[in-house]
Every structure is written in structure tokens, then in C-alpha cells.
Design a protein around this motif. Structure first.
Motif, PDB file in Angstrom:
ATOM      1  N   VAL A 151       0.871  -1.185   0.000  1.00 50.21           N
ATOM      2  CA  VAL A 151       0.000   0.000   0.000  1.00 50.21           C
ATOM      3  C   VAL A 151       0.902   1.227   0.000  1.00 50.21           C
ATOM      4  O   VAL A 151       2.000   1.209   0.574  1.00 50.21           O
ATOM      5  N   MET A 152       0.433   2.278  -0.686  1.00 52.84           N
ATOM      6  CA  MET A 152       1.252   3.482  -0.803  1.00 52.84           C
ATOM      7  C   MET A 152       0.468   4.703  -0.334  1.00 52.84           C
ATOM      8  O   MET A 152      -0.080   5.468  -1.133  1.00 52.84           O
ATOM      9  N   PRO A 153       0.414   4.871   1.005  1.00 51.89           N
ATOM     10  CA  PRO A 153      -0.295   6.033   1.546  1.00 51.89           C
ATOM     11  C   PRO A 153       0.497   7.327   1.315  1.00 51.89           C
ATOM     12  O   PRO A 153       1.731   7.305   1.253  1.00 51.89           O
ATOM     13  N   ILE A 179       2.010  -6.218   4.592  1.00 45.98           N
ATOM     14  CA  ILE A 179       2.619  -6.015   3.276  1.00 45.98           C
ATOM     15  C   ILE A 179       3.422  -4.701   3.332  1.00 45.98           C
ATOM     16  O   ILE A 179       3.189  -3.878   4.221  1.00 45.98           O
ATOM     17  N   PRO A 180       4.373  -4.520   2.414  1.00 45.00           N
ATOM     18  CA  PRO A 180       5.191  -3.297   2.478  1.00 45.00           C
ATOM     19  C   PRO A 180       4.348  -2.017   2.419  1.00 45.00           C
ATOM     20  O   PRO A 180       3.387  -1.930   1.660  1.00 45.00           O
ATOM     21  N   VAL A 181       4.734  -1.063   3.260  1.00 41.78           N
ATOM     22  CA  VAL A 181       4.094   0.258   3.275  1.00 41.78           C
ATOM     23  C   VAL A 181       5.089   1.246   2.665  1.00 41.78           C
ATOM     24  O   VAL A 181       6.224   1.363   3.127  1.00 41.78           O
ATOM     25  N   ILE A 182       4.648   1.915   1.629  1.00 38.92           N
ATOM     26  CA  ILE A 182       5.521   2.829   0.894  1.00 38.92           C
ATOM     27  C   ILE A 182       4.903   4.224   0.928  1.00 38.92           C
ATOM     28  O   ILE A 182       3.776   4.408   0.471  1.00 38.92           O
ATOM     29  N   VAL A 183       5.620   5.172   1.516  1.00 39.01           N
ATOM     30  CA  VAL A 183       5.088   6.537   1.543  1.00 39.01           C
ATOM     31  C   VAL A 183       5.269   7.141   0.157  1.00 39.01           C
ATOM     32  O   VAL A 183       6.367   7.175  -0.391  1.00 39.01           O
ATOM     33  N   ASP A 184       4.157   7.578  -0.403  1.00 41.77           N
ATOM     34  CA  ASP A 184       4.132   8.080  -1.768  1.00 41.77           C
ATOM     35  C   ASP A 184       3.496   9.461  -1.741  1.00 41.77           C
ATOM     36  O   ASP A 184       2.365   9.609  -1.330  1.00 41.77           O
ATOM     37  N   ALA A 185       4.230  10.423  -2.168  1.00 42.28           N
ATOM     38  CA  ALA A 185       3.730  11.791  -2.368  1.00 42.28           C
ATOM     39  C   ALA A 185       3.961  12.707  -1.179  1.00 42.28           C
ATOM     40  O   ALA A 185       3.780  12.318  -0.025  1.00 42.28           O
ATOM     41  N   GLY A 186       4.381  13.903  -1.521  1.00 43.63           N
ATOM     42  CA  GLY A 186       4.480  14.985  -0.549  1.00 43.63           C
ATOM     43  C   GLY A 186       5.858  15.231   0.030  1.00 43.63           C
ATOM     44  O   GLY A 186       6.092  16.268   0.639  1.00 43.63           O
ATOM     45  N   LEU A 187       6.784  14.257  -0.147  1.00 51.86           N
ATOM     46  CA  LEU A 187       8.107  14.450   0.465  1.00 51.86           C
ATOM     47  C   LEU A 187       8.870  15.559  -0.270  1.00 51.86           C
ATOM     48  O   LEU A 187       8.834  15.654  -1.490  1.00 51.86           O
TER      49      LEU A 187
END
Lengths: 259, 70
Positions: A151-153, A179-187
Motif C-alpha cells: 500500500v502506498m499512503p 505487506i510493504p508500506v511505501i510513503v508516496d507523495a508529498g516528500l
């Protein structure tokens, strides 16, 4: 080796790079190489006969070790995203799909209902589904149960550079997820990527922060180092916070003090 | 002279000889060298089928590539 496992794939890099918004394809390709990333996102677009040579498939897949993750950007419904995913798979040969459904261009927030429906269908069709989602722990768990491989929150709105505005929700998602958590967006900066990794994220996806930097290849390298450092710190075990001071030097047996 | 038909390619009108295939279309717009996906009336036409897939008047064709995106 502390590798990232997504579906049946193994990656040594925990930095995923987006390929949009770069000033030119050559700068983008330099940034991809400098980042050491092994997974990059691409978007489907109509072929424009006025601009031949825009196709990124060949230059990106010529870089050793690169896997493509097409996105479904432009879709505003589950049906459109499913069609985009099927077309993208024909073109990429990659099982990865970033389900990205954001109907409102003002904030680009992902539509959780359409995203869930599309992800469920695509997971059943054998895609390795990586949905871009609001930082919602309930939705994240439902997507995991629907067969998503990650999931890519979002940390904050796409391209906003507002960093980890959703940090507390991300922590819950990380704690609950298998499952892998991937931070997507905003960095916006490497320190934010390091912080995300220290929190226990499995990877980060960065695009704007690299693409619009003064020197994108150098910024890509900086992000790669920050991601690696953050991951190493997480794996090493970060100290607990304390409400009071805890001395690091002995406070007794010093000069005139009585032991 | 062969009969011509008009189709829609990426949302724009395009005229080509009747009986043309998807491969013929790609050659005539100069995209045969690119990595493209082709979709006719919402149906994906795989590379192996492009030479035999004949276009009809009014068909809606999408020719897609990978571009930069996050």
C-alpha cells in the motif's frame, strides 16, 4: 542483506522514483541512474506524432536492473484504471501497477472507493497492485485483504512538498500492515525520507522533490543516502524517548563530591 | 484509386485506405519505431495481431506510449 520484497520481486534499493516533471528526459535518466533505484513509475500518454522520441520505455529499460511500475494516472473511475492497467501491462511487460485514481485536480486526493474496486479486480487478474491511497489504516487493511502486494499512503498532497503531514496515521498503517508500506507523495527533502524510513516504512516514492531540484541527479543521490540511513537506523533499533534527562556521563565521584 | 475510410486516432480524424491494418496505420503516422500500445474501440490489439487487424470506417484508435509520471 536487508532487501525489500514486493510480491515475488526483491529490491536492494528502497527508493522508488517517479519520472514526471523533469526538465528533460536526459536529466530524468541521469537522476534515475544516480538514485540507484530499481523501480520507477511511468504514465500512459497518447503518442504525439509532432513529438516522436518521447517514449520512455526504451531508455528506461536500457538501464540495468530497472523494473517499470506504470501508473493509472488520468483515470477517475475504477473502470478507467482497470483498462489503463491492462494497456500498460501490454506495453511494459511488468506485472506492477500503481493504481492512482484522483478525480479532483485541485487536491489530487485518491478516491478510496474507486481505488479499492480497481485494486480488487486487478489483483485477481494477477497484477502486483500497489495502490496510492489516503493515509487510512482501515482502507490499507482492506486493500491488503484484497490481494494488493503493497500500500502506498500519501505523506501529503502530490507535489505539495508538505512532508509527512499524515505521520500519525502512517504509524498505524505500518503497525497493522503485513505487506510493504511505501510513503508516496508529498516528500520535499531527504530528511523527510529518512524520517519515513525511521518510522518503519518499507520504501518511499519520490518524484517532484527530485525533478524540480536545482540539480536533480545530485538530489536523487541525496534521497538514496537518506533512505538507506533511515532504514539502517530503523533496523538498528532507535532509542525510546524519555520525559526526563538520563545522564550519559557519571554524576558521582567527581572532584569534591562525596561518593 | 483505392477507397478511403476515416477513423479517429487519438481523438483526431484520420483518413487512410480501406482495408488498412493497425500496422499500416502505425507506419503512416511514423510510430512504428516506438514502443506503443494500440487500442481499437477499447479493445487492446497486441503487436502480433496488428498486421492482421483491419480497420473499419469510424473505428476509434488509441496509440499510447509511456511518458514521465509519478
Amino acid at each position: 542483506m536487508d532487501s525489500l520484497h514486493i510480491g515475488s520481486y526483491t529490491f536492494s534499493s528502497r527508493l522508488i522514483l517517479g519520472t514526471g516533471k523533469f526538465s528533460s528526459s536526459s536529466v530524468m535518466l541521469e537522476a534515475v541512474k544516480a538514485s540507484g533505484t530499481q523501480l520507477v513509475t511511468v504514465a500512459l500518454r497518447r503518442f504525439n506524432r509532432e513529438q516522436p522520441g518521447d517514449d520512455l520505455f526504451t531508455p528506461l529499460t536500457s538501464i540495468p536492473g530497472i523494473t517499470l511500475m506504470p501508473n493509472t494516472s488520468g483515470a477517475s473511475t475504477a473502470a478507467e484504471a482497470v483498462q489503463a492497467a491492462r494497456i500498460a501491462r501490454e506495453l511494459s511487460g511488468s506485472p506492477f501497477i500503481k493504481v492512482e485514481i484522483h478525480p479532483n485536480p485541485q487536491h489530487l486526493m485518491p478516491d478510496p472507493i474507486e481505488t479499492y474496486e480497481a485494486s480488487k479486480i486487478l489483483a485477481k487478474e494477477g497484477f502486483l497492485v500497489m495502490p496510492y491511497i489516503p493515509a487510512d489504516p482501515v482502507l490499507a487493511k482492506r486493500l491488503e485483504e484484497a490481494g494488493c502486494v503493497s500500500v502506498m499512503p500519501l505523506g501529503s498532497a502530490i507535489g505539495s512538498g508538505q512532508g509527512l503531514a499524515t505521520a500519525e496515521m502512517l504509524k498505524i498503517i505500518i503497525r497493522e500492515s503485513t505487506i510493504p508500506v511505501i510513503v508516496d507523495a508529498g516528500l520535499r527533502s531527504p530528511s523527510e525520507a529518512a524520517l519515513a524510513m525511521e518510522m518503519g516504512c518499507d520504501a518511499v516514492l519520490v518524484n517532484s522533490a527530485v525533478a524540480v531540484a536545482g540539480n536533480p541527479p545530485v538530489m536523487a543521490e541525496a534521497f538514496a543516502e537518506a533512505v538507506a540511513a533511515g532504514r539502517k537506523a530503523f533496523a538498528a533499533g532507535i532509542m525510546e524517548k524519555s520525559g526526563i534527562a538520563v545522564a550519559t556521563s557519571p554524576l558521582t565521584s567527581f572532584l569534591g563530591t562525596e561518593a | 484509386m483505392s477507397q478511403m475510410i476515416t477513423i479517429q486516432v487519438n481523438g483526431e480524424s484520420f483518413t487512410l485506405p480501406a482495408g488498412s491494418s493497425v500496422s499500416n496505420l502505425l507506419a503512416s503516422i511514423g510510430s512504428e519505431q516506438e514502443s506503443v500500445a494500440t487500442v481499437v474501440n477499447d479493445q487492446i490489439v497486441r503487436p502480433d495481431n496488428r498486421a492482421s487487424f483491419r480497420l473499419k470506417k469510424g473505428d476509434r484508435v488509441e496509440i499510447l506510449i509511456f511518458a514521465g509520471g509519478g
